[in-house]
Scaffold this motif. Sequence first.
Motif, PDB file in Angstrom:
ATOM      1  N   LYS A   1       0.826  -1.215   0.000  1.00 38.49           N
ATOM      2  CA  LYS A   1       0.000   0.000   0.000  1.00 38.49           C
ATOM      3  C   LYS A   1       0.853   1.254   0.000  1.00 38.49           C
ATOM      4  CE  LYS A   1      -3.887  -2.247   0.434  1.00 38.49           C
ATOM      5  NZ  LYS A   1      -4.562  -2.528  -0.813  1.00 38.49           N
TER       6      LYS A   1
ATOM      7  N   LYS B   1      -2.279  -5.357  -9.862  1.00 41.03           N
ATOM      8  CA  LYS B   1      -2.237  -6.317  -8.762  1.00 41.03           C
ATOM      9  C   LYS B   1      -1.362  -7.519  -9.130  1.00 41.03           C
ATOM     10  CE  LYS B   1      -5.948  -6.741  -6.113  1.00 41.03           C
ATOM     11  NZ  LYS B   1      -7.333  -7.077  -5.761  1.00 41.03           N
TER      12      LYS B   1
ATOM     13  N   GLY C   1      -6.088  10.446  -5.752  1.00 45.92           N
ATOM     14  CA  GLY C   1      -6.973  10.089  -4.651  1.00 45.92           C
ATOM     15  C   GLY C   1      -8.339   9.608  -5.089  1.00 45.92           C
ATOM     16  N   HIS C   2      -8.588   9.576  -6.389  1.00 41.23           N
ATOM     17  CA  HIS C   2      -9.852   8.969  -6.844  1.00 41.23           C
ATOM     18  C   HIS C   2      -9.560   7.985  -7.956  1.00 41.23           C
ATOM     19  CE1 HIS C   2      -9.943  11.248 -10.590  1.00 41.23           C
ATOM     20  NE2 HIS C   2      -9.628  12.315  -9.912  1.00 41.23           N
ATOM     21  N   TYR C   3     -10.515   7.091  -8.209  1.00 37.49           N
ATOM     22  CA  TYR C   3     -10.290   6.057  -9.206  1.00 37.49           C
ATOM     23  C   TYR C   3     -10.243   6.660 -10.606  1.00 37.49           C
ATOM     24  CZ  TYR C   3     -11.095   2.558  -5.640  1.00 37.49           C
ATOM     25  OH  TYR C   3     -10.987   1.777  -4.530  1.00 37.49           O
ATOM     26  N   SER C   4      -9.371   6.103 -11.438  1.00 38.35           N
ATOM     27  CA  SER C   4      -9.228   6.572 -12.804  1.00 38.35           C
ATOM     28  C   SER C   4     -10.000   5.652 -13.747  1.00 38.35           C
ATOM     29  CB  SER C   4      -7.750   6.597 -13.161  1.00 38.35           C
ATOM     30  OG  SER C   4      -7.588   7.139 -14.440  1.00 38.35           O
ATOM     31  N   GLY C   5      -9.971   5.959 -15.012  1.00 39.27           N
ATOM     32  CA  GLY C   5     -10.700   5.124 -15.969  1.00 39.27           C
ATOM     33  C   GLY C   5      -9.974   5.054 -17.289  1.00 39.27           C
ATOM     34  N   PRO C   6     -10.412   4.137 -18.162  1.00 41.30           N
ATOM     35  CA  PRO C   6      -9.723   3.944 -19.443  1.00 41.30           C
ATOM     36  C   PRO C   6      -9.776   5.168 -20.364  1.00 41.30           C
ATOM     37  CG  PRO C   6     -11.666   2.535 -19.272  1.00 41.30           C
ATOM     38  CD  PRO C   6     -11.489   3.178 -17.949  1.00 41.30           C
ATOM     39  N   ASP C   7     -10.667   6.140 -20.060  1.00 41.48           N
ATOM     40  CA  ASP C   7     -10.690   7.357 -20.881  1.00 41.48           C
ATOM     41  C   ASP C   7      -9.427   8.185 -20.678  1.00 41.48           C
ATOM     42  OD1 ASP C   7     -13.138   6.647 -21.726  1.00 41.48           O
ATOM     43  OD2 ASP C   7     -14.256   8.158 -20.603  1.00 41.48           O
ATOM     44  N   TYR C   8      -8.683   7.890 -19.626  1.00 44.86           N
ATOM     45  CA  TYR C   8      -7.549   8.736 -19.265  1.00 44.86           C
ATOM     46  C   TYR C   8      -6.211   8.121 -19.660  1.00 44.86           C
ATOM     47  CZ  TYR C   8     -11.037  11.427 -16.829  1.00 44.86           C
ATOM     48  OH  TYR C   8     -12.132  12.191 -16.551  1.00 44.86           O
TER      49      TYR C   8
END
Lengths: 313, 288
Positions: free
Chosen positions: A47, A258, A302-309
């Motif tokens: 972590k 992971k 601090g927030h989840y990202s996505g495949p758009d990025y």
Amino acid sequence: MSATTTHEFSDATRDESSLRRFLHGLPGVDAVGLEQRSAGLATRSIKKSSKRWAIDTAISMVDLTTLEGADTPGKVRSLCAKARHPAPATPRVAAVCVYPDMVATAAQEVAGTGVEVASVATAFPSGRSSLRIKIADTEYAVEAGATEIDMVIDRGAFLAGRYGQVFDEIRTIKAACGDTHLKVILETGELATYDNVRRASWLALLAGGDFIKTSTGKVSPAATLPVTNLMLQAVRDWHAATGQHRGVKPAGGIRTTKDAIRHLVAVHEVAGPDWLTPKLFRFGASSLLNDLLMQRQTQLSGHYSGPDYVTVD
Amino acid sequence: MSDRVTVSKTYKLFVGGAFPRSESGRTYPVSDSRGRFLANAAQASRKDLREAVVAARGAFGKWSGATAYNRGQVLYRVAELLEGRREQFAAEVAAGEGAPSRRAQSIVDAAIDRWVWYAGWTDKLATVLGAANPVAGPYFSFSVPEPTGVVGVLAPPDSSLLGLVSVLAPVLAVGATAVVVASEDRPLPAITLAEVLATSDVPGGVVNLLTGHTAELAPWLAAHADVNALDLAGAPVEQRAELERAAAGTVTRVLRVGRGEPDWTTGPDIGRLRALVETKTVWHPMGV
């Protein structure tokens, strides 16, 4: 004997029967124990700052790969652009890995950046051709500017027990490579048993492979944690016996951060911290890099990202 | 005398077409309207939410690419299955909301009717929200509504079935996929609805349903960069401003709501459908 074979093992490689005796004399693999150990290592929780370090380290170990019949110079160029600069403030990846005919394009794109150009060779992925063609394939890639060669072993010969043939083939290709780094693909998904994986690993190390690589990515199962662990044991034992560092490259099937971190834990615990460098450990992957970049964004923002990025490959 | 041991249900999450427990292993007790223990529900963590968004994104291509007619048929079949579970829904609504059984029954009927109403809209939406645009040039210009993507839904806290259906059905009707955080205190009808969806023709991952603490999950949902719209129907009042700010940071469309919970029994309009689509306009040269 080749220059890379040390005195200690020169008996083992004297002829086919002594090679067979050596490989069959290797201790058998405790399959249940190996899988349990791998599963145990996979539960480690990494972590915060350790995770950020692991992500950046994993990025620097990626062999960004495209091995499709549909590869075009344009696709290879965009892959190289991503390899040089995956995202702002990230390390560059270790290498791009392409078919021999794309090496010239890739070499031109990454020249001077420190990104290596790896090329598969020797009738990849099946390895089913004559030695003459395999040598020509290798020389073609090296002349075009490849700095690393990923060769496949002849699994048919290995499974039939013709270890001497596989050994000679690796040595011949190593000679054709010259100074170029040689990775030997064992295609563990076709070797059927862990004992065979251990034998093939030692065979490749004896013959002078700089890296041992799990898979072509064309056969399932590809890289699994137990197999990677087994190969890490082999390079660790090789180092203990000879003092030489050899590398390991799991390839195929590693798609998530992971998974990558689990492999890094295994590298640290099985082989040792010396191996936590792109010189001695690589990931053969394509989609893994995007997941690493998304996880990196998540850690930083601090927030989840996505495949758009991340870029579409 | 019967000495049979009753088999009680384990209430789990609904993610990617499967029913996993929370990865955190947590559960929380759910009580009926008079405070008596009903069941333990899974208490989702932010990692469950992350998995749910991944599942919703994965399902988006197929669901949004299905023809509007096909989506309508699939949703209508869900209504058929809901009808078969009327008694179970009525019992859960009665227990959770404290409604007398006749009223609970009428709530369930209204929920099924609401579902059918939205199912009917799937193939009419393009006609109503789209247009052939009159333009001053040699072009044929037309606009079509397209689903916005993954929609995060915070389900209404009080109306556990009718309210849920009223916010979930429009997401499915436009062809978007949903990550729903069910009513925190009354999650049981939502899980039963998930069981209905799991046995219907709605592909796995199109609806993902989490139970747990809304205030814990909502910020992660709002700030998630892969969530395209957020329905605040069940957001705690004191958290709404913060959620809108987080959503703005990742360019997420927000469906605002009024202060109290609306009366879900009144007839719906297409406001929610309109909010969940993006208009694509195409200019096509006509030649001369």
